[in-house]
Design a protein around this motif. Structure first.
Motif, PDB file in Angstrom:
ATOM      1  N   MET A   1      35.132  43.887  44.890  1.00 13.74           N
ATOM      2  CA  MET A   1      35.328  42.666  45.797  1.00 13.74           C
ATOM      3  C   MET A   1      36.401  41.930  44.850  1.00 13.74           C
ATOM      4  SD  MET A   1      31.236  42.081  46.324  1.00 13.74           S
ATOM      5  CE  MET A   1      31.313  42.774  44.432  1.00 13.74           C
ATOM      6  N   LEU A   2      37.401  41.272  45.446  1.00  6.47           N
ATOM      7  CA  LEU A   2      38.328  40.394  45.054  1.00  6.47           C
ATOM      8  C   LEU A   2      38.274  39.069  45.685  1.00  6.47           C
ATOM      9  CD1 LEU A   2      40.286  39.840  42.470  1.00  6.47           C
ATOM     10  CD2 LEU A   2      42.099  41.055  44.169  1.00  6.47           C
ATOM     11  N   SER A   3      38.120  38.077  44.914  1.00  3.40           N
ATOM     12  CA  SER A   3      38.730  36.721  45.493  1.00  3.40           C
ATOM     13  C   SER A   3      39.856  36.234  44.807  1.00  3.40           C
ATOM     14  CB  SER A   3      37.420  35.683  45.560  1.00  3.40           C
ATOM     15  OG  SER A   3      36.995  35.557  44.224  1.00  3.40           O
ATOM     16  N   ILE A   4      40.795  35.794  45.631  1.00  5.89           N
ATOM     17  CA  ILE A   4      41.927  35.394  44.822  1.00  5.89           C
ATOM     18  C   ILE A   4      42.701  34.241  45.531  1.00  5.89           C
ATOM     19  CG2 ILE A   4      43.555  36.944  46.294  1.00  5.89           C
ATOM     20  CD1 ILE A   4      45.039  37.433  43.818  1.00  5.89           C
ATOM     21  N   LYS A   5      42.858  33.098  44.782  1.00  6.93           N
ATOM     22  CA  LYS A   5      43.251  32.003  45.126  1.00  6.93           C
ATOM     23  C   LYS A   5      44.877  31.844  45.359  1.00  6.93           C
ATOM     24  CE  LYS A   5      41.836  27.404  43.988  1.00  6.93           C
ATOM     25  NZ  LYS A   5      41.051  26.674  43.010  1.00  6.93           N
ATOM     26  N   LYS A   6      44.960  30.959  46.337  1.00  3.20           N
ATOM     27  CA  LYS A   6      46.423  30.918  46.930  1.00  3.20           C
ATOM     28  C   LYS A   6      47.472  31.143  45.581  1.00  3.20           C
ATOM     29  CE  LYS A   6      49.783  28.695  50.111  1.00  3.20           C
ATOM     30  NZ  LYS A   6      49.946  28.171  51.209  1.00  3.20           N
ATOM     31  N   GLU A   7      47.173  29.863  44.714  1.00  2.00           N
ATOM     32  CA  GLU A   7      48.001  29.855  43.525  1.00  2.00           C
ATOM     33  C   GLU A   7      48.108  30.980  42.673  1.00  2.00           C
ATOM     34  OE1 GLU A   7      44.844  27.344  40.600  1.00  2.00           O
ATOM     35  OE2 GLU A   7      45.853  26.165  42.252  1.00  2.00           O
ATOM     36  N   GLU A   8      47.067  31.856  42.706  1.00  2.00           N
ATOM     37  CA  GLU A   8      47.053  33.043  41.613  1.00  2.00           C
ATOM     38  C   GLU A   8      48.066  34.046  42.269  1.00  2.00           C
ATOM     39  OE1 GLU A   8      43.033  34.314  39.918  1.00  2.00           O
ATOM     40  OE2 GLU A   8      42.483  33.402  41.986  1.00  2.00           O
ATOM     41  N   ILE A   9      48.133  33.956  43.806  1.00  2.00           N
ATOM     42  CA  ILE A   9      48.852  35.029  44.628  1.00  2.00           C
ATOM     43  C   ILE A   9      50.457  34.967  43.932  1.00  2.00           C
ATOM     44  CG2 ILE A   9      49.566  35.788  46.532  1.00  2.00           C
ATOM     45  CD1 ILE A   9      46.780  35.068  47.762  1.00  2.00           C
ATOM     46  N   LEU A  10      50.803  33.451  43.969  1.00  2.00           N
ATOM     47  CA  LEU A  10      52.117  32.954  43.614  1.00  2.00           C
ATOM     48  C   LEU A  10      52.337  33.141  41.891  1.00  2.00           C
ATOM     49  CD1 LEU A  10      52.247  30.014  46.190  1.00  2.00           C
ATOM     50  CD2 LEU A  10      52.954  32.478  46.566  1.00  2.00           C
ATOM     51  N   SER A  11      51.318  33.343  41.178  1.00  2.00           N
ATOM     52  CA  SER A  11      51.619  33.392  39.865  1.00  2.00           C
ATOM     53  C   SER A  11      52.173  34.771  39.220  1.00  2.00           C
ATOM     54  CB  SER A  11      50.322  33.146  39.198  1.00  2.00           C
ATOM     55  OG  SER A  11      49.455  34.192  39.090  1.00  2.00           O
ATOM     56  N   GLU A  12      52.572  34.553  37.995  1.00  2.00           N
ATOM     57  CA  GLU A  12      53.037  35.937  37.314  1.00  2.00           C
ATOM     58  C   GLU A  12      52.023  36.802  37.050  1.00  2.00           C
ATOM     59  OE1 GLU A  12      55.030  34.848  33.764  1.00  2.00           O
ATOM     60  OE2 GLU A  12      56.576  33.263  34.735  1.00  2.00           O
ATOM     61  N   ARG A  13      50.646  36.473  36.998  1.00  2.00           N
ATOM     62  CA  ARG A  13      49.739  37.406  36.585  1.00  2.00           C
ATOM     63  C   ARG A  13      49.178  38.135  37.940  1.00  2.00           C
ATOM     64  NH1 ARG A  13      45.216  34.005  34.643  1.00  2.00           N
ATOM     65  NH2 ARG A  13      44.302  35.996  34.703  1.00  2.00           N
ATOM     66  N   PHE A  14      49.568  37.741  39.291  1.00  2.00           N
ATOM     67  CA  PHE A  14      49.388  38.505  40.396  1.00  2.00           C
ATOM     68  C   PHE A  14      49.195  39.767  40.448  1.00  2.00           C
ATOM     69  CE2 PHE A  14      50.723  40.453  44.216  1.00  2.00           C
ATOM     70  CZ  PHE A  14      49.455  40.218  45.057  1.00  2.00           C
ATOM     71  N   GLY A  15      50.293  40.623  39.837  1.00  2.00           N
ATOM     72  CA  GLY A  15      50.404  41.977  40.049  1.00  2.00           C
ATOM     73  C   GLY A  15      49.646  42.531  38.962  1.00  2.00           C
ATOM     74  N   GLU A  16      49.277  41.951  37.718  1.00  2.00           N
ATOM     75  CA  GLU A  16      48.094  42.354  36.772  1.00  2.00           C
ATOM     76  C   GLU A  16      46.760  42.520  37.591  1.00  2.00           C
ATOM     77  OE1 GLU A  16      46.316  40.736  33.073  1.00  2.00           O
ATOM     78  OE2 GLU A  16      48.574  40.771  32.906  1.00  2.00           O
ATOM     79  N   LYS A  17      46.534  41.458  38.136  1.00  2.00           N
ATOM     80  CA  LYS A  17      45.179  41.344  38.922  1.00  2.00           C
ATOM     81  C   LYS A  17      44.986  42.304  39.808  1.00  2.00           C
ATOM     82  CE  LYS A  17      41.832  37.895  40.316  1.00  2.00           C
ATOM     83  NZ  LYS A  17      41.591  36.339  40.457  1.00  2.00           N
TER      84      LYS A  17
END
Length: 161
Positions: free
Chosen positions: A130-146
């Motif tokens: 399960m993964l919850s991901i906030k919109k701001e995280e999707i647009l961040s540099e760490r997105f690919g790593e997550k």
């Protein structure tokens, strides 16, 4: 095909998740299916319906047979996403290996995630992650790593045949 990606109403930021997962599994054989409600309600119609906890709408049937891994990409709107609830209610999920990704904009997601997991497990699915991901995280540099960590954690090549 080994991987099925189901989604509804992902918007621009959610589309980034969809594309990441699709590319991650491209060599494995992937199919992308947008869940289709039998009746469309438009943006404001869905917005109003999202304020009714647990509301579901009927979606067109999706054949889940033969997939080793199913991703369910779902937005958390106000209180729920009726087409996602309709999919869960209207489909046999027994034995389906499922990875759940929920996008949200603000607020707490833990209670919503727990209710979704309970519904899905109640239908017999094996929730691999399960993964919850906030919109701001999707647009961040760490997105690919997550996303890489999550996709690796549910990789079907770790599953028994």
């Amino acid at each position: 095909m080994n991987v099925l990606i189901l989604h509804f109403g992902m918007g621009r930021s959610g589309s980034r998740i969809l594309e990441y997962v699709r590319q991650r599994h491209e060599r494995d054989g992937v199919k992308v299916v947008k869940l289709e409600p039998l009746q469309e309600h438009g943006f404001y119609g869905w917005l109003v319906r999202s304020f009714v906890p647990g509301l579901k709408v009927t979606v067109k049937p999706v054949d889940l047979a033969g997939y080793r891994l199913v991703y369910l990409l779902a937005p958390k709107w106000s209180y729920n996403c009726p087409p996602i609830n309709g999919f869960i209610e209207g489909h046999e999920l027994r034995g389906v290996n499922l990875a759940l990704i929920i996008t949200y904009t603000k607020g707490s997601i833990s209670g919503y995630m727990a209710r979704m997991v309970k519904k899905i497990r109640g239908k017999g699915a094996n929730i691999l992650g399960m993964l919850s991901i906030k919109k701001e995280e999707i647009l961040s540099e760490r997105f690919g790593e997550k996303m890489q960590r999550f996709c690796n954690s549910v990789a079907f090549d770790r599953l028994a045949e």
